[in-house]
Design an enzyme around this catalytic site. Structure first.
Site, PDB file in Angstrom:
ATOM      1  N   CYS A   1      -6.348   5.354  54.228  1.00 41.23           N
ATOM      2  CA  CYS A   1      -5.588   6.227  55.122  1.00 41.23           C
ATOM      3  C   CYS A   1      -5.043   5.386  56.287  1.00 41.23           C
ATOM      4  CB  CYS A   1      -6.492   7.350  55.634  1.00 41.23           C
ATOM      5  SG  CYS A   1      -7.729   6.785  56.841  1.00 41.23           S
TER       6      CYS A   1
ATOM      7  N   GLU B   1     -14.056   2.780  53.809  1.00 40.26           N
ATOM      8  CA  GLU B   1     -13.484   1.478  54.146  1.00 40.26           C
ATOM      9  C   GLU B   1     -13.994   0.987  55.502  1.00 40.26           C
ATOM     10  OE1 GLU B   1     -10.292   3.866  51.885  1.00 40.26           O
ATOM     11  OE2 GLU B   1     -11.847   4.262  53.368  1.00 40.26           O
TER      12      GLU B   1
ATOM     13  N   HIS C   1     -15.374   6.723  57.301  1.00 44.80           N
ATOM     14  CA  HIS C   1     -14.730   6.550  55.996  1.00 44.80           C
ATOM     15  C   HIS C   1     -15.356   5.353  55.282  1.00 44.80           C
ATOM     16  CE1 HIS C   1     -10.677   8.772  56.783  1.00 44.80           C
ATOM     17  NE2 HIS C   1     -11.689   9.402  57.351  1.00 44.80           N
TER      18      HIS C   1
ATOM     19  N   CYS D   1      -7.899   3.607  58.252  1.00 44.32           N
ATOM     20  CA  CYS D   1      -8.525   2.512  57.504  1.00 44.32           C
ATOM     21  C   CYS D   1      -7.553   1.349  57.301  1.00 44.32           C
ATOM     22  CB  CYS D   1      -9.063   3.029  56.176  1.00 44.32           C
ATOM     23  SG  CYS D   1     -10.405   4.226  56.400  1.00 44.32           S
TER      24      CYS D   1
END
Length: 172
Positions: free
Chosen positions: A98, A70, A68, A101
């Protein structure tokens, strides 16, 4: 529908102009994700007004569920500093993090998170659930700064994806 997340700290760690400028940098990264066929999310880590970490979604191109934006930005910043502790740093993301993260934000001890679009499906900083409110020993400041370009890139991406799937369904 869950209520909109509240900014726990009334003082934004950046001015609105700075927040938008950093969100624009993260949006540039989100375009890289989109070009690679990934959901267009970009993130940066800022320390003392300078970008020290960059990332964009790479789940599809790397075939890694943890790639992801992040996570990539946090890893880049940790490499830059030579430490997993990112106290004094701010994560700026185009989309609300999410649960995975948000957990990385807590683990990295980031001071703050600023994001430009809500994630009604996976948002873990107040939209869908609130990992920060659980009561861990580290509590970063969280700021939702509504920024329409962050929402627009996602809306456009998913509209295009739906049209593509409709076209594929007609061919089959």
């Amino acid at each position: 529908m869950a209520p909109l997340p509240m900014n726990r700290d009334p003082v934004l760690p950046l001015t609105i102009i700075e927040a938008h400028a950093f969100l624009d940098l993260a949006l540039d990264l989100a375009h890289h994700a989109q070009q690679a066929g990934d959901v267009p999310v970009g993130a940066i880590v800022v320390a003392n007004g300078k970008v020290i970490g960059k990332g964009y979604n790479q789940k599809e191109c790397r075939q890694q569920p943890t790639a992801h934006a992040e996570i990539m930005a946090i890893q880049d910043a940790a490499n830059h500093l030579g430490s997993w502790r990112l106290g004094g740093c701010i994560l700026v993301s185009t989309l609300e993090p999410c649960p995975m993260c948000a957990g990385a934000v807590l683990q990295a001890r980031l001071d703050a998170v600023v994001y430009g679009a809500l994630d009604r499906r996976w948002g873990a900083l107040g939209t869908r659930l609130d990992l920060i409110a659980v009561g861990f020993n580290h509590i970063p400041r969280v700021h939702y700064v509504p920024y329409s370009p962050c929402e627009q890139i996602l809306t456009h991406f998913f509209a295009q994806r739906r049209l593509q799937k409709k076209g594929e369904a007609r061919i089959n």
